[in-house]
Write an enzyme that holds these catalytic residues in place. Sequence first.
Site, PDB file in Angstrom:
ATOM      1  N   TYR A  37       0.728  -1.288  -0.082  1.00 59.28           N
ATOM      2  CA  TYR A  37       0.009   0.079  -0.247  1.00 59.28           C
ATOM      3  C   TYR A  37       0.710   1.243   0.071  1.00 59.28           C
ATOM      4  O   TYR A  37       1.244   1.706   0.927  1.00 59.28           O
ATOM      5  CB  TYR A  37      -0.952   0.050   1.284  1.00 59.28           C
ATOM      6  CG  TYR A  37      -1.861  -1.070   1.169  1.00 59.28           C
ATOM      7  CD1 TYR A  37      -2.192  -1.904  -0.100  1.00 59.28           C
ATOM      8  CD2 TYR A  37      -2.688  -1.610   2.355  1.00 59.28           C
ATOM      9  CE1 TYR A  37      -3.260  -2.944  -0.126  1.00 59.28           C
ATOM     10  CE2 TYR A  37      -3.718  -2.481   2.256  1.00 59.28           C
ATOM     11  CZ  TYR A  37      -3.733  -3.181   0.890  1.00 59.28           C
ATOM     12  OH  TYR A  37      -4.623  -4.364   0.879  1.00 59.28           O
TER      13      TYR A  37
ATOM     14  N   HIS B  86      -0.549 -12.166   0.470  1.00 56.50           N
ATOM     15  CA  HIS B  86      -1.634 -11.327  -0.228  1.00 56.50           C
ATOM     16  C   HIS B  86      -2.332 -12.032  -1.401  1.00 56.50           C
ATOM     17  O   HIS B  86      -3.426 -11.704  -1.363  1.00 56.50           O
ATOM     18  CB  HIS B  86      -0.696 -10.268  -0.609  1.00 56.50           C
ATOM     19  CG  HIS B  86      -1.377  -8.665  -0.667  1.00 56.50           C
ATOM     20  ND1 HIS B  86      -1.098  -7.482  -0.561  1.00 56.50           N
ATOM     21  CD2 HIS B  86      -2.858  -8.891  -1.267  1.00 56.50           C
ATOM     22  CE1 HIS B  86      -2.106  -6.594  -0.783  1.00 56.50           C
ATOM     23  NE2 HIS B  86      -3.006  -7.357  -1.132  1.00 56.50           N
TER      24      HIS B  86
ATOM     25  N   SER C  64     -12.619  -4.472   0.047  1.00 57.55           N
ATOM     26  CA  SER C  64     -13.389  -3.601  -0.705  1.00 57.55           C
ATOM     27  C   SER C  64     -14.887  -3.732  -0.503  1.00 57.55           C
ATOM     28  O   SER C  64     -15.639  -4.041  -1.456  1.00 57.55           O
ATOM     29  CB  SER C  64     -13.182  -3.824  -1.928  1.00 57.55           C
ATOM     30  OG  SER C  64     -11.893  -3.184  -2.764  1.00 57.55           O
ATOM     31  N   PRO C  65     -15.563  -3.956   0.826  1.00 55.80           N
ATOM     32  CA  PRO C  65     -16.689  -4.001   0.995  1.00 55.80           C
ATOM     33  C   PRO C  65     -17.729  -3.181   0.211  1.00 55.80           C
ATOM     34  O   PRO C  65     -18.971  -3.619   0.072  1.00 55.80           O
ATOM     35  CB  PRO C  65     -16.969  -3.843   2.466  1.00 55.80           C
ATOM     36  CG  PRO C  65     -15.772  -2.856   2.928  1.00 55.80           C
ATOM     37  CD  PRO C  65     -14.677  -3.256   1.899  1.00 55.80           C
TER      38      PRO C  65
ATOM     39  N   GLY D 267     -17.015  -2.069  -2.892  1.00 54.69           N
ATOM     40  CA  GLY D 267     -16.460  -2.184  -4.253  1.00 54.69           C
ATOM     41  C   GLY D 267     -15.411  -1.286  -4.430  1.00 54.69           C
ATOM     42  O   GLY D 267     -14.900  -1.170  -5.683  1.00 54.69           O
TER      43      GLY D 267
END
Length: 290
Positions: free
Chosen positions: A55, A130, A210-211, A213
């Site tokens: 990230y 990952h 990504s709850p 989206g």
Amino acid sequence: MEKKQLGKTGIYTSAIGLGAMPMSLSDRPPESEAIKVIHRALDLGIAFIDTADSYCRDESDKHHNERLIHKALQTYHRDTSEVIVATKGGLMRPQGNWTRNGNPKHLQQAIRSSFEALGGNKPIDIWQYHAPDPNYTIEESLKPAKEAVAAGIVRFVGVSNFSVEQIQQAQGVIDIVSVQNQYNPWHRQPEFDGVLEYCEQEKLTFLPWSPFGGRRRYQNLQDIPVLTNLAQEKGVSVYCIVLAWLRAKSPCILPIPGASKISSIEDSARAVEIKLSALEVERIDRETAS
Ligand SMILES: NC(=O)c1ccc[n+]([C@@H]2O[C@H](COP(=O)([O-])OP(=O)(O)OC[C@H]3O[C@@H](n4cnc5c(N)ncnc54)[C@H](OP(=O)(O)O)[C@@H]3O)[C@@H](O)[C@H]2O)c1
């Protein structure tokens, strides 16, 4: 904040976590703002933060998010020793792209670098592989994690973007505490590919990524009538409805909504108070794509 057991570790953490990714990609906020977001999450009782070595903007910026989280925890005015930071390794960011690297030598170094970026004074709470790299077996790629646990650098191990078969292979190498796969109203695969059911059966924490989206689609939730109707009926945001829906789907689910603004995490934290009935969950199921 309501608590949830992490796998079957006996450790309880917050029932909603913070996905820290949006605070380190190319459109990230200034560091001082990002630290305020993390501090606000902690104020709200959020005690689970999801991150990754990747990230960041590109390879030259690797571990940005982990360093940010470490700084935020160091500068918080209360004790943060119980906060669980779940990081990941196994993705690279050449020129800002995302590529897989399950080379055991790379992963050994990646774990060590994450440990240092997170302060280097206590084991990484959760290290997640990952995404499986087809160039290596799961066993080869998880060997460094196993060694890191034995060396006291990593406490628990999780996997991400894994099928049931791959989770089982991982469990043949080392105890697994969590599984992190994509799950949101547009992508309901974990319901159908057996992963959610398997996590329940094995008492693994399922972290839906990504709850909403993701950054590309989160605003489109406002275009799904069943969500806007329920949000209006309950006087909350569509984001709270989605998190309540995910939480209702399985007791092993611990959502990690992303945020780079204080208002986003404040709103998402409210979702712990929202309970949907079985009929409301069915309404959402029926009217969202599988
Ligand atoms: N394992 C994997 O392969 C993988 C892949 C992707 C993501 N993840 C993890 O999953 C986490 C969550 O996914 P994500 O960050 O991609 O996307 P997401 O959680 O689906 O959506 C994040 C975006 O939604 C907005 N948002 C969040 N809560 C909101 C609210 N209550 N009201 C209005 N807007 C809201 C945020 O906007 P602002 O930024 O403006 O606050 C944020 O940028 C990531 O942070 C990361 O930790 C893992």
